[in-house]
Design a protein around this motif. Structure first.
Motif, PDB file in Angstrom:
ATOM      1  N   GLU A   5       0.838  -1.205   0.000  1.00 31.19           N
ATOM      2  CA  GLU A   5       0.000   0.000   0.000  1.00 31.19           C
ATOM      3  C   GLU A   5       0.870   1.252   0.000  1.00 31.19           C
ATOM      4  O   GLU A   5       0.534   2.251  -0.635  1.00 31.19           O
ATOM      5  CB  GLU A   5      -0.934  -0.017   1.208  1.00 31.19           C
ATOM      6  N   GLU A   6       1.999   1.188   0.681  1.00 29.11           N
ATOM      7  CA  GLU A   6       2.978   2.274   0.660  1.00 29.11           C
ATOM      8  C   GLU A   6       4.357   1.678   0.399  1.00 29.11           C
ATOM      9  O   GLU A   6       4.678   0.588   0.879  1.00 29.11           O
ATOM     10  CB  GLU A   6       2.996   3.029   1.995  1.00 29.11           C
ATOM     11  N   ASP A   7       5.151   2.388  -0.367  1.00 25.12           N
ATOM     12  CA  ASP A   7       6.493   1.890  -0.670  1.00 25.12           C
ATOM     13  C   ASP A   7       7.290   1.696   0.616  1.00 25.12           C
ATOM     14  O   ASP A   7       7.163   2.471   1.584  1.00 25.12           O
ATOM     15  CB  ASP A   7       7.245   2.872  -1.576  1.00 25.12           C
ATOM     16  N   LEU A   8       8.122   0.652   0.631  1.00 21.23           N
ATOM     17  CA  LEU A   8       8.929   0.331   1.804  1.00 21.23           C
ATOM     18  C   LEU A   8      10.385   0.694   1.574  1.00 21.23           C
ATOM     19  O   LEU A   8      10.929   0.502   0.472  1.00 21.23           O
ATOM     20  CB  LEU A   8       8.819  -1.161   2.122  1.00 21.23           C
ATOM     21  N   THR A   9      11.043   1.194   2.617  1.00 22.30           N
ATOM     22  CA  THR A   9      12.479   1.452   2.554  1.00 22.30           C
ATOM     23  C   THR A   9      13.229   0.129   2.617  1.00 22.30           C
ATOM     24  O   THR A   9      12.653  -0.926   2.950  1.00 22.30           O
ATOM     25  CB  THR A   9      12.918   2.352   3.712  1.00 22.30           C
ATOM     26  N   MET A  10      14.517   0.173   2.348  1.00 19.18           N
ATOM     27  CA  MET A  10      15.314  -1.050   2.406  1.00 19.18           C
ATOM     28  C   MET A  10      15.453  -1.564   3.836  1.00 19.18           C
ATOM     29  O   MET A  10      15.560  -2.776   4.069  1.00 19.18           O
ATOM     30  CB  MET A  10      16.692  -0.822   1.795  1.00 19.18           C
ATOM     31  N   GLU A  11      15.387  -0.667   4.791  1.00 22.01           N
ATOM     32  CA  GLU A  11      15.419  -1.105   6.187  1.00 22.01           C
ATOM     33  C   GLU A  11      14.139  -1.859   6.536  1.00 22.01           C
ATOM     34  O   GLU A  11      14.181  -2.881   7.241  1.00 22.01           O
ATOM     35  CB  GLU A  11      15.594   0.104   7.108  1.00 22.01           C
ATOM     36  N   GLU A  12      13.010  -1.369   6.038  1.00 22.41           N
ATOM     37  CA  GLU A  12      11.733  -2.052   6.287  1.00 22.41           C
ATOM     38  C   GLU A  12      11.703  -3.411   5.574  1.00 22.41           C
ATOM     39  O   GLU A  12      11.175  -4.393   6.121  1.00 22.41           O
ATOM     40  CB  GLU A  12      10.580  -1.170   5.814  1.00 22.41           C
ATOM     41  N   ILE A  13      12.252  -3.484   4.374  1.00 23.55           N
ATOM     42  CA  ILE A  13      12.340  -4.768   3.668  1.00 23.55           C
ATOM     43  C   ILE A  13      13.230  -5.733   4.446  1.00 23.55           C
ATOM     44  O   ILE A  13      12.890  -6.925   4.605  1.00 23.55           O
ATOM     45  CB  ILE A  13      12.905  -4.564   2.249  1.00 23.55           C
ATOM     46  N   TYR A  14      14.350  -5.227   4.946  1.00 26.48           N
ATOM     47  CA  TYR A  14      15.258  -6.079   5.719  1.00 26.48           C
ATOM     48  C   TYR A  14      14.561  -6.618   6.969  1.00 26.48           C
ATOM     49  O   TYR A  14      14.652  -7.812   7.291  1.00 26.48           O
ATOM     50  CB  TYR A  14      16.504  -5.285   6.103  1.00 26.48           C
ATOM     51  N   ASN A  15      13.836  -5.764   7.694  1.00 26.86           N
ATOM     52  CA  ASN A  15      13.126  -6.202   8.904  1.00 26.86           C
ATOM     53  C   ASN A  15      12.064  -7.246   8.560  1.00 26.86           C
ATOM     54  O   ASN A  15      11.827  -8.192   9.320  1.00 26.86           O
ATOM     55  CB  ASN A  15      12.482  -5.006   9.599  1.00 26.86           C
TER      56      ASN A  15
END
Length: 394
Positions: free
Chosen positions: A228-238
């Protein structure tokens, strides 16, 4: 009557007895003369000594002619061989220099350039696949055979593929060799954002989820998800750290504003599916994280200071920069001159707005996928492939 007329009568059998006797006597006389001549007259048509001399001279002449012929033949063959060698060892390399040479070793130290070119192309453009052995064979005059193995990361199947490049003309488009459904079908909301207003599309997520619920819980599913909202690479990593039972095999990166269509979708593989070239890599200063696993190994920090998100960002940018710098090579492999413009605009966008993901290609059991969808803010879901069970259970 003369003697000739007498002979004619004798041959015709009309001569009288006296005439026959006369003819016989004449014949006996000529036979005696012939015998005498043959015994007493030495007819030397050709003196033996002279004949021997001529024979020796003829033999010498033949030897001389044969020797000259051999020299002419050897000289002619040598000239032809020199011409052929000159064509292949002098002219052919000159012609090669005007065209893409996949056998050249200029990017890394050991691997042919084709290895890095196809590796970057595959990771950026073709989710769900990786490359195995890649090699090229020089045929001369700008012609090359290319051999590589392609791995389907979902089915774990491999396929050996051969193609040919003839003076910058790729006789089989590399991208079209991948026969499975093209990426844009899984991320339609990204390539065609206007369809989000269609009622069918709004209801499609629920239809797909309902279908997944009907599957056996251990069915293995490949699906394209958008957030729904783009994710940062930190959020993808988590996210990767939180869900052990799912496998994110490709991360799509936004390269244009959300309301604009992205014609060419690009992304990268997370570390579990990344590749390493055993310390052989392109220039580390230009493309610091081209080999993501190698970069992570070289930048190990404490557990409280994770470098993985940073590695993700650098890896994606390194792949784009590599493709931009290899413009001529990319054009040969992809047969799409617009791609270079896309890579440059994509790099400019992420440099300004950051590296963020609009969605992923995910593999999971049906049960685990439903759990993931229930917890995360998923905007769309499209099934790609379903198997009865995951292969190679561990």
């Amino acid at each position: 009557m003369n003697f000739r007329e007498l002979i004619d009568k004798y041959k015709n059998g009309i001569a009288s007895e006296e005439e026959k006797l006369l003819i016989k006597q004449e014949i006996e006389k000529y036979e005696a003369i012939e015998e005498y001549l043959s015994e007493n007259i030495d007819i030397d048509f050709m003196e033996v000594e002279n004949y021997d001399d001529q024979r020796d001279e003829t033999i010498k002449l033949k030897k001389s002619v044969n020797s000259r012929l051999r020299r002419v033949v050897i000289t002619s063959v040598s000239v032809v061989m020199l011409i052929i060698l000159g064509i292949f060892f002098v002219l052919s390399p000159i012609i090669d220099s005007f065209y893409y040479n996949p056998t050249k070793i200029s990017v890394g130290q050991y691997n042919q350039d084709i290895y890095f070119d196809l590796t970057a192309f595959t990771e950026l453009n073709l989710p769900g696949y990786s490359l195995g052995l890649v090699t090229a064979e020089r045929l001369g005059f700008g012609n090359y055979n290319i051999y590589y193995s392609r791995h389907n990361l979902f089915t774990k199947e491999s396929k050996n593929i051969s193609s040919k490049i003839k003076r910058d003309t790729h006789l089989k488009n590399f991208e079209n060799i991948f026969e499975e459904e093209y990426i844009s079908l899984g991320f339609q909301i990204i390539t065609n954002p206007e369809i989000s207003e269609y009622q069918y599309f709004k209801e499609n997520k629920n239809r797909v989820i309902s279908h997944i619920k009907k599957l056996n819980p251990v069915s293995y599913v490949s699906a394209y998800l958008t957030f729904e909202e783009d994710l940062t690479m930190e959020e993808i990593y988590n996210m990767l750290m939180e869900y052990d039972d799912i496998e994110i095999t490709w991360i799509g990166i936004r390269t244009a504003p959300k309301d604009e269509a992205i014609q060419y979708l690009t992304g990268f593989k997370p570390p579990s599916n990344a590749v390493s070239a055993a310390d052989d890599r392109p220039d580390k200063n230009k493309y610091p994280a081209f080999q993501l696993l190698d970069w992570l190994r070289d930048h190990t920090r404490s557990r409280n200071q994770s470098i993985w998100p940073e590695g993700y960002e650098l890896h994606y940018k390194s792949l784009l920069r590599y493709m931009i710098d290899r413009k001529d090579e990319v054009n040969v492999l992809d047969h799409n001159h617009l791609k270079i413009q896309h890579y440059q605009s994509a790099l400019d966008y992420v440099e300004e707005h950051g590296v963020k993901s609009y969605g992923v290609l995910i593999y999971a059991n049906a049960e685990d996928l439903l759990t993931f969808i229930g917890k995360e803010s998923i905007y769309t879901i499209e099934l790609n492939q379903v198997m009865t069970s995951k292969r190679y259970i561990r």
